[in-house]
Design a protein around this motif. Structure first.
Motif, PDB file in Angstrom:
ATOM      1  N   SER A  14     -26.212  25.891   1.396  1.00  0.00           N
ATOM      2  CA  SER A  14     -27.020  25.262   2.443  1.00  0.00           C
ATOM      3  C   SER A  14     -26.872  23.753   2.488  1.00  0.00           C
ATOM      4  O   SER A  14     -27.507  23.089   3.309  1.00  0.00           O
ATOM      5  CB  SER A  14     -28.503  25.628   2.263  1.00  0.00           C
ATOM      6  N   SER A  15     -26.049  23.177   1.609  1.00  0.00           N
ATOM      7  CA  SER A  15     -25.937  21.706   1.567  1.00  0.00           C
ATOM      8  C   SER A  15     -24.613  21.290   0.935  1.00  0.00           C
ATOM      9  O   SER A  15     -24.009  22.049   0.170  1.00  0.00           O
ATOM     10  CB  SER A  15     -27.106  21.153   0.740  1.00  0.00           C
ATOM     11  N   LYS A 104     -26.972  24.979 -13.903  1.00  0.00           N
ATOM     12  CA  LYS A 104     -25.533  24.768 -13.691  1.00  0.00           C
ATOM     13  C   LYS A 104     -24.685  25.747 -14.522  1.00  0.00           C
ATOM     14  O   LYS A 104     -23.770  26.371 -13.981  1.00  0.00           O
ATOM     15  CB  LYS A 104     -25.170  23.319 -14.034  1.00  0.00           C
ATOM     16  N   THR A 174     -22.772  13.557  -0.714  1.00  0.00           N
ATOM     17  CA  THR A 174     -23.533  14.733  -0.250  1.00  0.00           C
ATOM     18  C   THR A 174     -25.022  14.439  -0.439  1.00  0.00           C
ATOM     19  O   THR A 174     -25.385  13.456  -1.088  1.00  0.00           O
ATOM     20  CB  THR A 174     -23.196  15.982  -1.094  1.00  0.00           C
ATOM     21  N   ARG A 177     -27.739  13.137  -3.790  1.00  0.00           N
ATOM     22  CA  ARG A 177     -28.399  11.884  -4.190  1.00  0.00           C
ATOM     23  C   ARG A 177     -29.504  11.489  -3.218  1.00  0.00           C
ATOM     24  O   ARG A 177     -29.877  10.316  -3.131  1.00  0.00           O
ATOM     25  CB  ARG A 177     -27.359  10.757  -4.279  1.00  0.00           C
TER      26      ARG A 177
HETATM   27  N1  LIG Z   1     -21.811  15.360  -5.023  1.00  0.00           N
HETATM   28  C1  LIG Z   1     -21.150  14.881  -6.089  1.00  0.00           C
HETATM   29  O1  LIG Z   1     -20.877  13.668  -6.205  1.00  0.00           O
HETATM   30  C2  LIG Z   1     -20.729  15.820  -7.179  1.00  0.00           C
HETATM   31  C3  LIG Z   1     -19.880  15.329  -8.188  1.00  0.00           C
HETATM   32  C4  LIG Z   1     -19.478  16.189  -9.202  1.00  0.00           C
HETATM   33  C5  LIG Z   1     -19.934  17.482  -9.229  1.00  0.00           C
HETATM   34  N2  LIG Z   1     -20.781  17.920  -8.228  1.00  0.00           N
HETATM   35  C6  LIG Z   1     -21.255  19.290  -8.319  1.00  0.00           C
HETATM   36  O2  LIG Z   1     -21.013  19.955  -7.113  1.00  0.00           O
HETATM   37  C7  LIG Z   1     -22.008  20.979  -6.937  1.00  0.00           C
HETATM   38  C8  LIG Z   1     -22.581  20.870  -5.530  1.00  0.00           C
HETATM   39  O3  LIG Z   1     -23.138  19.592  -5.380  1.00  0.00           O
HETATM   40  P1  LIG Z   1     -23.540  19.026  -3.949  1.00  0.00           P
HETATM   41  O4  LIG Z   1     -23.262  17.575  -3.995  1.00  0.00           O
HETATM   42  O5  LIG Z   1     -22.974  19.863  -2.884  1.00  0.00           O
HETATM   43  O6  LIG Z   1     -25.142  19.214  -4.017  1.00  0.00           O
HETATM   44  P2  LIG Z   1     -26.237  19.464  -2.874  1.00  0.00           P
HETATM   45  O7  LIG Z   1     -25.799  18.865  -1.582  1.00  0.00           O
HETATM   46  O8  LIG Z   1     -27.517  19.008  -3.475  1.00  0.00           O
HETATM   47  O9  LIG Z   1     -26.258  21.069  -2.706  1.00  0.00           O
HETATM   48  C9  LIG Z   1     -26.710  21.888  -3.737  1.00  0.00           C
HETATM   49  C10 LIG Z   1     -26.892  23.284  -3.187  1.00  0.00           C
HETATM   50  O10 LIG Z   1     -27.261  24.152  -4.263  1.00  0.00           O
HETATM   51  C11 LIG Z   1     -28.495  24.816  -3.945  1.00  0.00           C
HETATM   52  N3  LIG Z   1     -29.215  25.030  -5.199  1.00  0.00           N
HETATM   53  C12 LIG Z   1     -29.671  24.104  -6.090  1.00  0.00           C
HETATM   54  N4  LIG Z   1     -30.295  24.702  -7.108  1.00  0.00           N
HETATM   55  C13 LIG Z   1     -30.224  26.039  -6.869  1.00  0.00           C
HETATM   56  C14 LIG Z   1     -30.697  27.182  -7.559  1.00  0.00           C
HETATM   57  N5  LIG Z   1     -31.411  27.077  -8.710  1.00  0.00           N
HETATM   58  N6  LIG Z   1     -30.432  28.411  -7.051  1.00  0.00           N
HETATM   59  C15 LIG Z   1     -29.740  28.542  -5.883  1.00  0.00           C
HETATM   60  N7  LIG Z   1     -29.293  27.493  -5.179  1.00  0.00           N
HETATM   61  C16 LIG Z   1     -29.531  26.251  -5.660  1.00  0.00           C
HETATM   62  C17 LIG Z   1     -29.195  23.842  -2.985  1.00  0.00           C
HETATM   63  O11 LIG Z   1     -30.157  24.494  -2.166  1.00  0.00           O
HETATM   64  P3  LIG Z   1     -31.698  24.705  -2.629  1.00  0.00           P
HETATM   65  O12 LIG Z   1     -32.135  23.388  -3.216  1.00  0.00           O
HETATM   66  O13 LIG Z   1     -32.400  25.116  -1.396  1.00  0.00           O
HETATM   67  O14 LIG Z   1     -31.674  25.789  -3.641  1.00  0.00           O
HETATM   68  C18 LIG Z   1     -28.000  23.389  -2.151  1.00  0.00           C
HETATM   69  O15 LIG Z   1     -27.656  24.382  -1.213  1.00  0.00           O
HETATM   70  C19 LIG Z   1     -23.028  20.771  -8.051  1.00  0.00           C
HETATM   71  O16 LIG Z   1     -22.742  21.684  -9.077  1.00  0.00           O
HETATM   72  C20 LIG Z   1     -22.758  19.357  -8.513  1.00  0.00           C
HETATM   73  O17 LIG Z   1     -23.103  19.174  -9.862  1.00  0.00           O
HETATM   74  C21 LIG Z   1     -21.188  17.130  -7.214  1.00  0.00           C
END
Ligand SMILES: NC(=O)c1ccc[n+]([C@@H]2O[C@H](COP(=O)([O-])OP(=O)(O)OC[C@H]3O[C@@H](n4cnc5c(N)ncnc54)[C@H](OP(=O)(O)O)[C@@H]3O)[C@@H](O)[C@H]2O)c1
Length: 234
Positions: A14-15, A104, A174, A177
């Protein structure tokens, strides 16, 4: 259209990176299901993009078992869900660091355990470059990412002929933050962009395109791809 007739589940769809992956898979002809906790946001995204949605929480054994019971056999599964809490090893609350691993690492484990993936299909884990480019006060996130990268390599053997890979992003712009003050967030992204050989931070679509490659290149399994704009060579 590389995914016509394929069923794809994006847990965390969703994000951010998950949403970009769901959009790309849909545009490639897949039948896409997105899962996350916040039902309102999930349904809003699903109805806008014409995807299916199932509410699920990766921290719950039961919720993830129910998700895959409802979805049945699938071709490709992607896990981007994470709730990250970190801090200095000496002072961060144990509940916070446990919550990070619970979402995670154990979240990905639960998905790997419950998903029924068709032969030749794929499971993609999303880790993060802190596994190999550590930063102070983020040890738990680096450790979770490192554990996930090892998990992907182990599962590539154990779940074969299902293929298992991990993408390890650098800084991607994304909503992860969203809780930061806007000016501090923008300054951090600008500073990071200026420090990278590519001169920009990543977008969700950059990572989504790598995940699509994992889904469609039948020779890829046990791979960890660092996708960081050159952060690891600076
Ligand atoms: N963005 C970066 O800079 C970056 C860098 C390195 C690694 N990552 C990794 O990439 C992945 C995605 O990050 P993103 O930036 O796309 O984050 P995001 O935009 O915050 O999206 C996270 C998604 O996961 C869902 N989520 C969170 N906790 C959950 C749970 N307990 N059960 C089911 N769904 C859950 C959220 O929806 P709900 O809150 O509604 O559940 C949302 O859909 C993460 O593992 C992050 O650590 C990101």
């Amino acid at each position: 259209m590389q995914l016509v007739g394929k069923k794809v589940i994006v847990v965390g769809g969703s994000s951010g990176i998950g949403l970009a992956t769901a959009e790309l898979a849909h545009s490639e002809g897949a039948d896409v299901i997105i899962a996350a906790r916040n039902e309102q946001r999930l349904e809003a995204v699903a109805s806008k993009l014409k995807l299916s949605a199932v509410t699920a929480d990766v921290t719950s054994d039961e919720s993830i078992a129910n998700l895959f019971k409802r979805c049945g056999p699938v071709d490709h599964v992607v896990v981007t869900a994470a709730q990250l809490r970190s801090g200095p090893v000496k002072t961060v609350a144990m509940d916070d660091v446990r919550a990070t691993m619970e979402g995670k690492f154990w979240g990905a484990w639960r998905v790997a355990r419950e998903a029924q993936i068709n032969a030749g299909g794929s499971l993609t884990l999303v880790t993060g470059y802190l596994s190999v480019r550590p930063r102070p006060n983020s040890a738990i996130i680096g450790a979770a990412n490192g554990a996930l990268e090892s998990l992907a390599r182990s599962l590539a053997l154990e779940l074969a002929p299902v293929r298992v890979n991990a993408v390890s992003p650098g800084i991607i712009d994304t909503p992860i933050r969203a809780a930061m003050p806007e000016q501090a967030r923008r300054e951090m992204l600008e500073k990071t962009a200026a420090s990278l050989p590519v001169g920009r931070v990543g977008f969700g679509e950059d990572v989504a395109r790598q995940i699509l490659a994992f889904m469609t290149i039948g020779f890829m399994t046990g791979s960890i791809v660092y996708l960081d704009g050159g952060a690891l060579v600076t």
